[in-house]
Design an enzyme around this catalytic site. Sequence first.
Site, mmCIF file in Angstrom:
data_model
loop_
_atom_site.group_PDB
_atom_site.id
_atom_site.type_symbol
_atom_site.label_atom_id
_atom_site.label_comp_id
_atom_site.label_asym_id
_atom_site.label_seq_id
_atom_site.Cartn_x
_atom_site.Cartn_y
_atom_site.Cartn_z
ATOM 1 N N GLU A 136 -9.574 -1.864 4.308
ATOM 2 C CA GLU A 136 -9.080 -1.411 5.608
ATOM 3 C C GLU A 136 -9.843 -0.187 6.101
ATOM 4 O O GLU A 136 -10.264 -0.122 7.258
ATOM 5 C CB GLU A 136 -7.590 -1.064 5.500
ATOM 6 N N ASP A 193 0.826 -1.212 0.000
ATOM 7 C CA ASP A 193 0.000 0.000 0.000
ATOM 8 C C ASP A 193 0.861 1.263 0.000
ATOM 9 O O ASP A 193 0.613 2.188 -0.778
ATOM 10 C CB ASP A 193 -0.944 0.012 1.208
#
Length: 260
Positions: free
Chosen positions: A141, A35
């Site tokens: 997330e 990420d």
Amino acid sequence: MQTKAVIDHIVNWLKEYKENSGTKGFVVGISGGIDSALTSTLCGLTGAEVVCVNMPIHQFQAELDRSEEHIAWLEEQFGTQIQKQRIDLTNTFETLKKSLPEDTHTHLNLANVRARIRMTTLYALAGSQGKLVAGTGNKVEDFGVGFFTKYGDGGVDLSPIADLTKTEVYALAKELGVPQSIQKAAPTDGLWEDGRSDEDQIGASYPELEWAMQVYNEGKKADNFCGREKEVFKIYERMHRSNLHKMKPIPVCEIPVAFK
């Protein structure tokens, strides 16, 4: 997914936001994970300055090696546009830990303390240089299971990849040629001294969570499934509900006009 079109869209969005804000570039915490690797690369493609910050706190060497490898790769791609910072926060963390009462020394609580120290560090750099802190959270997330620390890695100025699932993050990273070591590494938040992965913590893989997020948003219930699917759905449902406080705006107690 049209990876090139999505990349161009995010890069243009970052450029426009930076220009409208009157800032000089971006600050990104580099963890050695997919990420932060994608986020920092997208920021680099804007042509603006990008401060890539490595912030070890009792970090595993493999995580440090991947973060260093990625920053070196960014320097090859974008040259002096990339500004490297390594700030070892281990002593800072240990000093704060010693100052806190013993009953605060749970594994989860201390993991969140680490994330909040890192957030403070990123904002210290961003504030001194007139830059924006770019978030590295993905869609599952940030809006699914709430797998982030409130006012830690959740404390950012803008979120360029928060509408991408983890699968889509990997697809864009592959398109951009992010180092293979990062593409192949098991996702981890790097906040635990035993090196546990995200899947170890959550109990489900990201593809499983993406499926659960989709069917949950369609209004399905746990009773619609059986076996592993039911188990994963319940994991998603439990985490989503318990972490809603992270995903919603801070509640404000509004005072009736008559009282003022």
